[in-house]
Design a protein around this motif. Structure first.
Motif, mmCIF file in Angstrom:
data_model
loop_
_atom_site.group_PDB
_atom_site.id
_atom_site.type_symbol
_atom_site.label_atom_id
_atom_site.label_comp_id
_atom_site.label_asym_id
_atom_site.label_seq_id
_atom_site.Cartn_x
_atom_site.Cartn_y
_atom_site.Cartn_z
ATOM 1 N N ASN A 1 -2.836 -13.167 6.337
ATOM 2 C CA ASN A 1 -1.466 -12.913 5.888
ATOM 3 C C ASN A 1 -0.908 -11.745 6.694
ATOM 4 N N ASP A 2 0.363 -11.481 6.524
ATOM 5 C CA ASP A 2 1.022 -10.403 7.273
ATOM 6 C C ASP A 2 1.610 -9.370 6.310
ATOM 7 N N LEU A 3 0.929 -9.162 5.209
ATOM 8 C CA LEU A 3 1.369 -8.183 4.227
ATOM 9 C C LEU A 3 1.102 -6.764 4.730
ATOM 10 N N PRO A 4 1.713 -5.756 4.113
ATOM 11 C CA PRO A 4 1.471 -4.375 4.563
ATOM 12 C C PRO A 4 -0.005 -4.007 4.661
ATOM 13 N N VAL A 5 -0.815 -4.431 3.694
ATOM 14 C CA VAL A 5 -2.243 -4.103 3.757
ATOM 15 C C VAL A 5 -2.892 -4.750 4.976
ATOM 16 N N ALA A 6 -2.455 -5.953 5.332
ATOM 17 C CA ALA A 6 -3.013 -6.629 6.501
ATOM 18 C C ALA A 6 -2.653 -5.891 7.781
ATOM 19 N N ARG A 7 -1.442 -5.373 7.853
ATOM 20 C CA ARG A 7 -1.027 -4.630 9.044
ATOM 21 C C ARG A 7 -1.844 -3.357 9.206
ATOM 22 N N LEU A 8 -2.113 -2.684 8.099
ATOM 23 C CA LEU A 8 -2.943 -1.487 8.177
ATOM 24 C C LEU A 8 -4.367 -1.830 8.606
ATOM 25 N N LEU A 9 -4.954 -2.844 7.975
ATOM 26 C CA LEU A 9 -6.336 -3.205 8.305
ATOM 27 C C LEU A 9 -6.461 -3.680 9.748
ATOM 28 N N ALA A 10 -5.456 -4.378 10.254
ATOM 29 C CA ALA A 10 -5.502 -4.863 11.634
ATOM 30 C C ALA A 10 -5.505 -3.716 12.634
ATOM 31 N N ILE B 1 0.868 -1.176 0.000
ATOM 32 C CA ILE B 1 0.000 0.000 0.000
ATOM 33 C C ILE B 1 0.903 1.224 0.000
ATOM 34 N N ALA B 2 0.455 2.302 -0.661
ATOM 35 C CA ALA B 2 1.332 3.448 -0.886
ATOM 36 C C ALA B 2 2.652 2.890 -1.435
ATOM 37 N N SER B 3 3.801 3.267 -0.855
ATOM 38 C CA SER B 3 5.057 2.610 -1.241
ATOM 39 C C SER B 3 5.601 1.786 -0.087
ATOM 40 N N LEU B 4 4.693 1.230 0.696
ATOM 41 C CA LEU B 4 5.060 0.342 1.791
ATOM 42 C C LEU B 4 5.026 -1.090 1.262
ATOM 43 N N PHE B 5 6.162 -1.499 0.675
ATOM 44 C CA PHE B 5 6.289 -2.833 0.103
ATOM 45 C C PHE B 5 6.660 -3.833 1.197
ATOM 46 N N PRO B 6 6.411 -5.124 0.959
ATOM 47 C CA PRO B 6 6.746 -6.110 1.995
ATOM 48 C C PRO B 6 8.176 -6.010 2.501
ATOM 49 N N ASN B 7 9.141 -5.729 1.613
ATOM 50 C CA ASN B 7 10.533 -5.692 2.054
ATOM 51 C C ASN B 7 10.841 -4.535 3.003
ATOM 52 N N THR B 8 9.949 -3.515 3.034
ATOM 53 C CA THR B 8 10.197 -2.359 3.905
ATOM 54 C C THR B 8 9.717 -2.591 5.336
ATOM 55 N N ASP B 9 9.030 -3.728 5.564
ATOM 56 C CA ASP B 9 8.590 -4.122 6.909
ATOM 57 C C ASP B 9 7.875 -2.981 7.635
ATOM 58 N N PRO B 10 6.799 -2.420 7.045
ATOM 59 C CA PRO B 10 6.121 -1.288 7.681
ATOM 60 C C PRO B 10 5.434 -1.693 8.980
ATOM 61 N N GLN B 11 5.487 -0.786 9.958
ATOM 62 C CA GLN B 11 4.934 -1.073 11.274
ATOM 63 C C GLN B 11 3.806 -0.095 11.617
ATOM 64 N N ALA B 12 2.796 -0.576 12.303
ATOM 65 C CA ALA B 12 1.680 0.274 12.699
ATOM 66 C C ALA B 12 2.070 1.288 13.756
ATOM 67 N N ASP B 13 3.193 1.067 14.433
ATOM 68 C CA ASP B 13 3.651 2.014 15.454
ATOM 69 C C ASP B 13 4.899 2.771 14.997
ATOM 70 N N ASP B 14 5.101 2.881 13.698
ATOM 71 C CA ASP B 14 6.237 3.634 13.162
ATOM 72 C C ASP B 14 6.237 5.046 13.747
ATOM 73 N N PRO B 15 7.340 5.514 14.331
ATOM 74 C CA PRO B 15 7.362 6.859 14.911
ATOM 75 C C PRO B 15 7.377 7.971 13.860
ATOM 76 N N GLN B 16 7.647 7.625 12.603
ATOM 77 C CA GLN B 16 7.689 8.632 11.551
ATOM 78 C C GLN B 16 6.407 8.594 10.718
ATOM 79 N N LYS B 17 5.993 9.769 10.237
ATOM 80 C CA LYS B 17 4.802 9.864 9.396
ATOM 81 C C LYS B 17 5.139 9.729 7.911
#
Length: 215
Positions: free
Chosen positions: A196-205, A128-144
């Motif tokens: 799954n644990d893809l970026p979209v799943a992390r956002l939806l969760a 989603i956006a440019s949050l690809f699986p390899n970037t390991d995006p986190q729901a608690d990322d301190p940066q916007k």
């Protein structure tokens, strides 16, 4: 509780454009202040956005959007000149600045607002956006906002990226997806189930606001 996406089946560009117009009209009517939204790049959104503007033009003056109070943020962009064909910002400017909207250049220096609406696309790999699986995006990322490099680089757009992070995307009143194709829909529905644990799943969760998916 995690928000369960509302699936809107059989929605063509005109239906999505009409929904967006109604949503934005209502939000603009609720305040005299500017309203911020985030929009995606790619091939799917721009025909819808063109219909949104055309639909608005055909309405009586009192039913039209006050585009001058609309601040439009790309959800992500390729790090290229805005005149480059791969620039989401350049395309958004070309479309929205003639009707008076303000288009923001996304950078790590920008202070990201609360969004009335975040519209996201999704890749077949669940990005989603440019949050690809390899970037390991986190729901608690301190940066916007983050600057990053997809790996592998997409063949059609082999550029470094700047992107809103999951917390920035979640700082919104409404999230919208437009998903085209059965394969992508399957990925999205698996993500919504937590399968799954893809970026979209992390956002939806982590989403607590309404999520609407046009398919």
């Amino acid at each position: 509780m995690t928000a369960k996406p509302t699936m809107m089946d059989g929605a063509d560009d005109a239906v999505i454009a009409s929904w967006l117009h109604s949503f934005l009209f209502d939000r603009l009517a609720q305040t005299r202040e500017p309203v911020a939204i985030s929009l995606p790049g790619g091939s799917t959104p721009f025909p819808v956005l063109e219909q949104l503007i055309a639909h608005d033009r055909d309405l009586p003056a009192d039913e039209r959007l006050d585009f001058a109070r609309l601040n439009i943020w790309p959800g992500d962009d390729r790090i290229v000149e805005e005149s480059h064909p791969a620039s989401n910002t350049g395309k958004l400017r070309e479309l929205f600045e003639p009707v008076g909207a303000h288009v923001v250049t996304l950078s790590i220096m920008e202070k990201v607002p609360h969004f009335a609406l975040v519209w996201l696309g999704m890749g077949a790999d669940g990005h989603i956006a440019s949050l690809f699986p390899n970037t390991d995006p986190q729901a608690d990322d301190p940066q916007k906002v983050r600057q990053l490099t997809p790996d592998p680089l997409p063949r059609e757009a082999p550029f470094d990226r700047v992107t809103l992070t999951i917390p920035a995307l979640l700082d919104s009143e409404q999230i919208v997806f437009v998903i085209r194709g059965e394969d992508k829909r399957n990925v999205f529905e698996e993500a919504a189930r937590g399968a799954n644990d893809l970026p979209v799943a992390r956002l939806l969760a982590a989403a607590r606001q309404p999520v609407t998916c046009f398919a």
